[in-house]
Design a protein around this motif. Structure first.
Motif, PDB file in Angstrom:
ATOM      1  N   LYS A   3       0.711  -1.177   0.125  1.00 58.55           N
ATOM      2  CA  LYS A   3      -0.080   0.042   0.160  1.00 58.55           C
ATOM      3  C   LYS A   3       0.875   1.178  -0.203  1.00 58.55           C
ATOM      4  CE  LYS A   3      -3.903  -2.026   2.812  1.00 58.55           C
ATOM      5  NZ  LYS A   3      -4.436  -2.137   3.985  1.00 58.55           N
ATOM      6  N   PRO A   4       0.448   2.259  -0.716  1.00 61.62           N
ATOM      7  CA  PRO A   4       1.373   3.443  -0.846  1.00 61.62           C
ATOM      8  C   PRO A   4       1.142   4.163   0.578  1.00 61.62           C
ATOM      9  CG  PRO A   4      -0.320   3.438  -2.711  1.00 61.62           C
ATOM     10  CD  PRO A   4      -0.647   2.241  -1.766  1.00 61.62           C
ATOM     11  N   TRP A   5       2.452   4.323   1.078  1.00 64.19           N
ATOM     12  CA  TRP A   5       2.344   5.085   2.697  1.00 64.19           C
ATOM     13  C   TRP A   5       1.639   6.543   2.675  1.00 64.19           C
ATOM     14  CZ3 TRP A   5       4.929   9.651   2.911  1.00 64.19           C
ATOM     15  CH2 TRP A   5       6.021   9.963   2.077  1.00 64.19           C
ATOM     16  N   HIS A   6       1.637   7.252   1.520  1.00 61.21           N
ATOM     17  CA  HIS A   6       1.041   8.663   1.445  1.00 61.21           C
ATOM     18  C   HIS A   6      -0.723   8.624   1.264  1.00 61.21           C
ATOM     19  CE1 HIS A   6       0.640   8.466  -2.835  1.00 61.21           C
ATOM     20  NE2 HIS A   6       1.825   7.808  -2.756  1.00 61.21           N
ATOM     21  N   ALA A  11      -2.329  12.151   9.410  1.00 57.56           N
ATOM     22  CA  ALA A  11      -2.180  11.252  10.624  1.00 57.56           C
ATOM     23  C   ALA A  11      -1.911   9.998  10.203  1.00 57.56           C
ATOM     24  CB  ALA A  11      -3.357  11.372  11.606  1.00 57.56           C
ATOM     25  N   GLN A  12      -2.688   9.518   9.216  1.00 56.17           N
ATOM     26  CA  GLN A  12      -2.784   8.150   8.505  1.00 56.17           C
ATOM     27  C   GLN A  12      -1.406   7.859   7.891  1.00 56.17           C
ATOM     28  OE1 GLN A  12      -6.179   7.863   6.327  1.00 56.17           O
ATOM     29  NE2 GLN A  12      -7.242   6.577   7.870  1.00 56.17           N
ATOM     30  N   ALA A  14       1.419   9.596   8.288  1.00 57.02           N
ATOM     31  CA  ALA A  14       2.378   9.630   9.403  1.00 57.02           C
ATOM     32  C   ALA A  14       2.629   8.213   9.982  1.00 57.02           C
ATOM     33  CB  ALA A  14       2.312  10.673  10.603  1.00 57.02           C
ATOM     34  N   GLN A  15       1.608   7.633  10.342  1.00 60.19           N
ATOM     35  CA  GLN A  15       1.362   6.281  10.861  1.00 60.19           C
ATOM     36  C   GLN A  15       2.128   5.225   9.801  1.00 60.19           C
ATOM     37  OE1 GLN A  15       0.667   5.305  13.820  1.00 60.19           O
ATOM     38  NE2 GLN A  15       0.514   7.319  14.644  1.00 60.19           N
ATOM     39  N   ASN A  16       1.568   5.506   8.631  1.00 66.66           N
ATOM     40  CA  ASN A  16       2.105   4.556   7.405  1.00 66.66           C
ATOM     41  C   ASN A  16       3.679   4.396   7.411  1.00 66.66           C
ATOM     42  OD1 ASN A  16      -0.631   3.492   6.932  1.00 66.66           O
ATOM     43  ND2 ASN A  16      -0.841   4.948   5.356  1.00 66.66           N
ATOM     44  N   LEU A  17       3.995   5.822   7.472  1.00 66.20           N
ATOM     45  CA  LEU A  17       5.651   6.247   7.220  1.00 66.20           C
ATOM     46  C   LEU A  17       6.274   5.496   8.521  1.00 66.20           C
ATOM     47  CD1 LEU A  17       7.784   7.182   5.582  1.00 66.20           C
ATOM     48  CD2 LEU A  17       7.244   9.652   6.625  1.00 66.20           C
ATOM     49  N   LYS A  18       5.933   5.631   9.818  1.00 65.32           N
ATOM     50  CA  LYS A  18       6.261   5.336  10.827  1.00 65.32           C
ATOM     51  C   LYS A  18       6.411   3.706  10.817  1.00 65.32           C
ATOM     52  CE  LYS A  18       6.181   5.667  16.024  1.00 65.32           C
ATOM     53  NZ  LYS A  18       5.275   6.192  16.943  1.00 65.32           N
ATOM     54  N   ALA A  19       5.304   2.939  10.418  1.00 65.53           N
ATOM     55  CA  ALA A  19       5.442   1.483  10.280  1.00 65.53           C
ATOM     56  C   ALA A  19       6.412   1.124   9.215  1.00 65.53           C
ATOM     57  CB  ALA A  19       4.008   1.141   9.785  1.00 65.53           C
ATOM     58  N   MET A  20       6.526   1.594   8.162  1.00 63.98           N
ATOM     59  CA  MET A  20       7.329   1.434   7.191  1.00 63.98           C
ATOM     60  C   MET A  20       8.944   1.438   7.579  1.00 63.98           C
ATOM     61  SD  MET A  20       7.988   2.782   3.407  1.00 63.98           S
ATOM     62  CE  MET A  20       8.316   4.722   3.785  1.00 63.98           C
ATOM     63  N   ILE A  21       9.133   2.587   8.232  1.00 64.24           N
ATOM     64  CA  ILE A  21      10.426   2.788   8.741  1.00 64.24           C
ATOM     65  C   ILE A  21      10.804   1.721   9.961  1.00 64.24           C
ATOM     66  CG2 ILE A  21      11.883   4.548  10.320  1.00 64.24           C
ATOM     67  CD1 ILE A  21      10.574   6.935   8.737  1.00 64.24           C
ATOM     68  N   ALA A  22       9.846   1.359  10.821  1.00 59.86           N
ATOM     69  CA  ALA A  22       9.962   0.104  11.843  1.00 59.86           C
ATOM     70  C   ALA A  22      10.105  -1.078  11.123  1.00 59.86           C
ATOM     71  CB  ALA A  22       8.878   0.072  12.713  1.00 59.86           C
ATOM     72  N   ARG A  23       9.573  -1.353  10.110  1.00 55.75           N
ATOM     73  CA  ARG A  23       9.740  -2.735   8.976  1.00 55.75           C
ATOM     74  C   ARG A  23      11.201  -2.606   8.487  1.00 55.75           C
ATOM     75  NH1 ARG A  23       4.724  -1.637   7.065  1.00 55.75           N
ATOM     76  NH2 ARG A  23       5.621  -0.946   4.979  1.00 55.75           N
ATOM     77  N   ARG A  24      11.555  -1.619   8.007  1.00 56.64           N
ATOM     78  CA  ARG A  24      13.017  -1.708   7.302  1.00 56.64           C
ATOM     79  C   ARG A  24      14.263  -1.492   8.150  1.00 56.64           C
ATOM     80  NH1 ARG A  24      11.649   1.917   2.087  1.00 56.64           N
ATOM     81  NH2 ARG A  24      10.092   0.547   1.198  1.00 56.64           N
ATOM     82  N   LYS A  25      14.093  -0.816   9.589  1.00 54.77           N
ATOM     83  CA  LYS A  25      15.093  -0.372  10.303  1.00 54.77           C
ATOM     84  C   LYS A  25      15.779  -1.910  10.644  1.00 54.77           C
ATOM     85  CE  LYS A  25      16.592   1.837  14.525  1.00 54.77           C
ATOM     86  NZ  LYS A  25      16.178   2.119  15.736  1.00 54.77           N
TER      87      LYS A  25
END
Length: 147
Positions: A3-6, A11-12, A14-25
């Protein structure tokens, strides 16, 4: 498909971007530990980077036999084609003038021979020149104009 993060509200997004960063970290950290084995020194131990010349100045080699023209190949293709057409036309004109000159020289030699004069101007260059009476004989015939 991911799913596109944007998409959605701010707020959604930002949450999508935060989740993507956590998955890739996690994989990125593992990659750094395995691939980059050299230890990074602490910033306090590093010396400041000094000034360095980016380019060393050199004198151009003018007149070098193997040097290509500086702006060779920068003209558009159609211009280069027109240059080649012009060069061919110029060479054709040069060839025609050379042919006409050879014909005129032959006609001059023949006219000189008919008048009983020397076949070349070498005698003129070797001495003080021909007498005026000889030049009078030369002026009589008119030769065709070349080029």
């Amino acid at each position: 498909a991911p799913k596109p993060w944007h998409r959605g509200t701010v707020a959604q997004t930002a949450q999508n971007l935060k989740a993507m960063i956590a998955r890739r970290k996690g994989p990125a950290m593992d990659d750094n530990r395995m691939v980059y084995l050299e230890a990074v020194p602490p910033i306090e131990s590093l010396t400041p980077v000094g000034k360095a010349a980016l380019v060393k100045a050199i004198e151009p080699a003018f007149g070098a036999s193997d040097a290509k023209p500086l702006f060779n190949g920068l003209l558009p293709r159609f211009v280069m084609q027109e240059v080649e057409v012009h060069k061919a036309a110029l060479q054709s004109l040069i060839d025609a003038c050379e042919s006409d000159t050879k014909l005129a020289n032959a006609a001059a030699r023949q006219a000189l021979a008919e008048k009983g004069l020397p076949g070349s101007i070498a005698a003129h260059e070797a001495t003080d020149g021909f007498p005026e009476s000889v030049w009078a004989k030369v002026r009589l015939p008119t030769l065709p104009r070349v080029c």
